[in-house]
Design a protein around this motif. Sequence first.
Motif, PDB file in Angstrom:
ATOM      1  N   TYR A   1       0.863  -1.185   0.000  1.00 35.37           N
ATOM      2  CA  TYR A   1       0.000   0.000   0.000  1.00 35.37           C
ATOM      3  C   TYR A   1       0.900   1.235   0.000  1.00 35.37           C
ATOM      4  O   TYR A   1       2.050   1.202   0.441  1.00 35.37           O
ATOM      5  N   TYR A   2       0.330   2.328  -0.468  1.00 33.15           N
ATOM      6  CA  TYR A   2       1.117   3.549  -0.550  1.00 33.15           C
ATOM      7  C   TYR A   2       0.870   4.402   0.697  1.00 33.15           C
ATOM      8  O   TYR A   2      -0.277   4.684   1.042  1.00 33.15           O
ATOM      9  N   ALA A   3       1.951   4.780   1.388  1.00 33.17           N
ATOM     10  CA  ALA A   3       1.838   5.623   2.584  1.00 33.17           C
ATOM     11  C   ALA A   3       2.214   7.051   2.222  1.00 33.17           C
ATOM     12  O   ALA A   3       3.373   7.343   1.912  1.00 33.17           O
ATOM     13  N   LYS A   4       1.205   7.932   2.271  1.00 32.02           N
ATOM     14  CA  LYS A   4       1.486   9.344   1.979  1.00 32.02           C
ATOM     15  C   LYS A   4       2.408   9.940   3.034  1.00 32.02           C
ATOM     16  O   LYS A   4       3.228  10.819   2.737  1.00 32.02           O
ATOM     17  N   THR A   5       2.263   9.487   4.272  1.00 31.83           N
ATOM     18  CA  THR A   5       3.070  10.029   5.377  1.00 31.83           C
ATOM     19  C   THR A   5       4.557   9.969   5.056  1.00 31.83           C
ATOM     20  O   THR A   5       5.305  10.910   5.343  1.00 31.83           O
ATOM     21  N   THR A   6       4.979   8.864   4.482  1.00 29.44           N
ATOM     22  CA  THR A   6       6.411   8.672   4.232  1.00 29.44           C
ATOM     23  C   THR A   6       6.733   8.629   2.736  1.00 29.44           C
ATOM     24  O   THR A   6       7.884   8.396   2.364  1.00 29.44           O
ATOM     25  N   SER A   7       5.730   8.859   1.897  1.00 28.40           N
ATOM     26  CA  SER A   7       5.928   8.868   0.439  1.00 28.40           C
ATOM     27  C   SER A   7       6.606   7.596  -0.058  1.00 28.40           C
ATOM     28  O   SER A   7       7.624   7.645  -0.750  1.00 28.40           O
ATOM     29  N   GLU A   8       6.043   6.460   0.306  1.00 25.48           N
ATOM     30  CA  GLU A   8       6.650   5.201  -0.142  1.00 25.48           C
ATOM     31  C   GLU A   8       5.596   4.106  -0.196  1.00 25.48           C
ATOM     32  O   GLU A   8       4.579   4.167   0.493  1.00 25.48           O
TER      33      GLU A   8
ATOM     34  N   MET B   1       6.325   8.532  16.446  1.00 22.40           N
ATOM     35  CA  MET B   1       5.287   9.359  15.830  1.00 22.40           C
ATOM     36  C   MET B   1       5.129   9.130  14.326  1.00 22.40           C
ATOM     37  O   MET B   1       3.998   9.001  13.842  1.00 22.40           O
ATOM     38  N   PRO B   2       6.244   9.052  13.549  1.00 21.35           N
ATOM     39  CA  PRO B   2       6.021   8.822  12.111  1.00 21.35           C
ATOM     40  C   PRO B   2       5.265   7.514  11.847  1.00 21.35           C
ATOM     41  O   PRO B   2       4.364   7.465  11.003  1.00 21.35           O
TER      42      PRO B   2
ATOM     43  N   LYS C   1       9.974  10.061   7.769  1.00 22.96           N
ATOM     44  CA  LYS C   1       9.450  11.018   6.805  1.00 22.96           C
ATOM     45  C   LYS C   1      10.579  11.611   5.979  1.00 22.96           C
ATOM     46  O   LYS C   1      11.609  11.989   6.537  1.00 22.96           O
ATOM     47  N   PRO C   2      10.360  11.731   4.671  1.00 21.99           N
ATOM     48  CA  PRO C   2      11.405  12.325   3.837  1.00 21.99           C
ATOM     49  C   PRO C   2      11.716  13.741   4.322  1.00 21.99           C
ATOM     50  O   PRO C   2      10.802  14.482   4.695  1.00 21.99           O
ATOM     51  N   GLY C   3      12.975  14.080   4.356  1.00 26.56           N
ATOM     52  CA  GLY C   3      13.364  15.431   4.759  1.00 26.56           C
ATOM     53  C   GLY C   3      13.539  15.587   6.256  1.00 26.56           C
ATOM     54  O   GLY C   3      14.102  16.584   6.710  1.00 26.56           O
TER      55      GLY C   3
END
Lengths: 417, 417
Positions: free
Chosen positions: B144-151, B249-250, B220-222
């Motif tokens: 599944y795609y996780a927007k939180t971590t863009s992966e 938290m992430p 999270k990216p960044g």
Amino acid sequence: MKKISTLVAIIGLAAAVPGRSGDLPGVPASTNIPGQNYPRILPDLRVVFSVKAPAAQSIIFGVAERRYPAVRDANGIWTATTDPQMPGFHYYWIVIDGRSLDDPASETFYGYGRESSGIEIPEAGVDYYDAKNVPHGEIREHWYYAKTTSEWRRAFVYTPPGYDADTSTRYPVLYLQHGSGEDERGWPMQGRVNFILDNLIAEQKAKPMLIVMETGYAHKPGEPNMGLGPPPQPKGAPPAPWDLGKLFMPFEEVMVNDLIPAIDSAYRTLPDREHRAIAGLSMGGMQAFQIGLSHLDLFDYLGGFSGGGGGAGGPVDLKTAHGGVMADADAFNRRVRVVFLGIGTAEPERMLRSVQGYHDALQAAGIKHVFYESPGTAHEWLTWRRDLHEFAPLLFRDEKPPRKPSFWNALTHDFSS
Amino acid sequence: MKKISTLVAIIGLAAAVPGRSGDLPGVPASTNIPGQNYPRILPDLRVVFSVKAPAAQSIIFGVAERRYPAVRDANGIWTATTDPQMPGFHYYWIVIDGRSLDDPASETFYGYGRESSGIEIPEAGVDYYDAKNVPHGEIREHWYYAKTTSEWRRAFVYTPPGYDADTSTRYPVLYLQHGSGEDERGWPMQGRVNFILDNLIAEQKAKPMLIVMETGYAHKPGEPNMGLGPPPQPKGAPPAPWDLGKLFMPFEEVMVNDLIPAIDSAYRTLPDREHRAIAGLSMGGMQAFQIGLSHLDLFDYLGGFSGGGGGAGGPVDLKTAHGGVMADADAFNRRVRVVFLGIGTAEPERMLRSVQGYHDALQAAGIKHVFYESPGTAHEWLTWRRDLHEFAPLLFRDEKPPRKPSFWNALTHDFSS
């Protein structure tokens, strides 16, 4: 198109404390354990291996059949830089004082009859085996009871995107076998079967299908376990003939009498020969041809990747081989939809000879088939990923509309009218 | 009741040429690669380890935290016999000249932040985690795609027996986390989650449910990847406080915003708090309590196996902890159906202290909970298999009848009347 490297995704999510890679050249392999800086891949696809082993007398990094002696520094860190590697997946090991061991920095993959380290070398401009932003199918661990061998066995089953959403659709099935020294984990892990199919299906290059991956070994209780090599002979005697038919027979019985009925019972399959294919790599290709050609009532499509109906090589008389099913080429060509043979051009001589020899025999006999040569690849997984990528689009192309139970047709009609 | 050892089934089917075990004492471990005679388990559960390494100066076999120096014979074969081992699964390694490496004779399992060898010690008279002759569910690899971590992320999802056969039934869901140094493969492989549930469901001791197992790491990216240990401090400074809330938290965001919606969309779940549980082991137990207690709108059941709401230990003020949700014990007891804490009696002091301390705090505050002590087991998988075996039967017991889309009710009615 957003994409990530599959194996980064598979194993890289478990991000521990990140490695401090500083200004090291290249990038860590995607097959590394998270946070591990070595092995690293340089821009020209050379690989830098490194391991700390102060007490070792000699260290060699073995990548498939290639050997790279390492050099020790004052701190006991051994390093080797290889020549440029072919893209794709390679097994590797650290040979410490002559003993071949896994690299603690790497994920492990079942191959060569053991858990082995593995390294994925990126292939520039190629993403058909990556996890992209397309609908994804699932790989399911499915347990079934095999009466043939009196045991619960595990199959992996790829279900295409949408399998759960539309429960009125039934699907064709490809039975896909691993090679010797590997097992049913090979296609899901090293082969990336799910991403190859997800991407082909998203581009409408392949029909949605189920793919069943089982262990190609079976042993009946009370019978001698022959393994899969030639039978042992007294010292000095010539090697015994390698009777593949006999060796593969217990697995053939498992597939025909246990596995196929279990899959047709548990999944929404189209359970006829027009919607069933069998293929495999190396030993699995030999199994696919043996089982498929002995059961043309069950299979309409045959694939052999670096292995097929030619067995271990040598002359093939298609008038008598395979129980004579190819003796009448026209009849065979009418009966079997696709015969596919694949080979990597950099494979060892005996593989090339066996597959090329069988290709020549098919051609001479007028048996229609597809012969695919993968440029520059060895007896390794990039050859087989490419084979699958070529083979899957040929399958189930002119199938009839999916069958639905009659009340579903009525239901659909009621709701759409 | 027919049964086989799970790991024999998982890996033992790939039977290569059988080992020639002759009159060796004991039996090969079920976790060995097929055909490997060592390690062997003696009738009193001592283990004989053996490896050939003629050039090694010293070899020690490490089983979890225990160490067994090996003795070399004239042929360079090193052997060690341990004291009797606790049943269940233990990680182990060969320490060659101080370097901890995997045993080529063993399957590998992701633990201790790497692929590690593992050995399953049989437990006399106990078969609740074995593959028995009962209906089997599946474990599905779900992307599944996780927007939180863009992966794209991978979850394993256990579906109970019958999930595909009756597409009108919806199911409750347990989110089940692994521990530090492991990943989402822990529960399916080392934990045998599917066989534990298959057996409980067959005996009607647990309700059919989905179990979702994800990787408890997210980045999270960044943002800086903090890893999961205390932040590094200048030399000599006291250790920095370990802010678990911030560290987790992430992943909490991934679970709440990405994973749960993805599961509720892809599977036939009962998507409300009354039919959702969260649990985990060690670090995963801390995550379960953090995420569960911060989102009581999402979860009605909480489980902590060798880890829970007590974090890394120390005093807990339940008037203020967890955002104050336990400040009013009666209100909390009415709101949360089950709180479960488990611990092995042979766990290290700091684990015992943390879990026992949290148990005491809950008791003092009047928070109803189940406290389970696993006799004699350490911070290892047998503790957590037992925890799951105790916890799963407590879940979803007085659920309402499964919801069905209204047209299904009509359909059922039409066909049954």
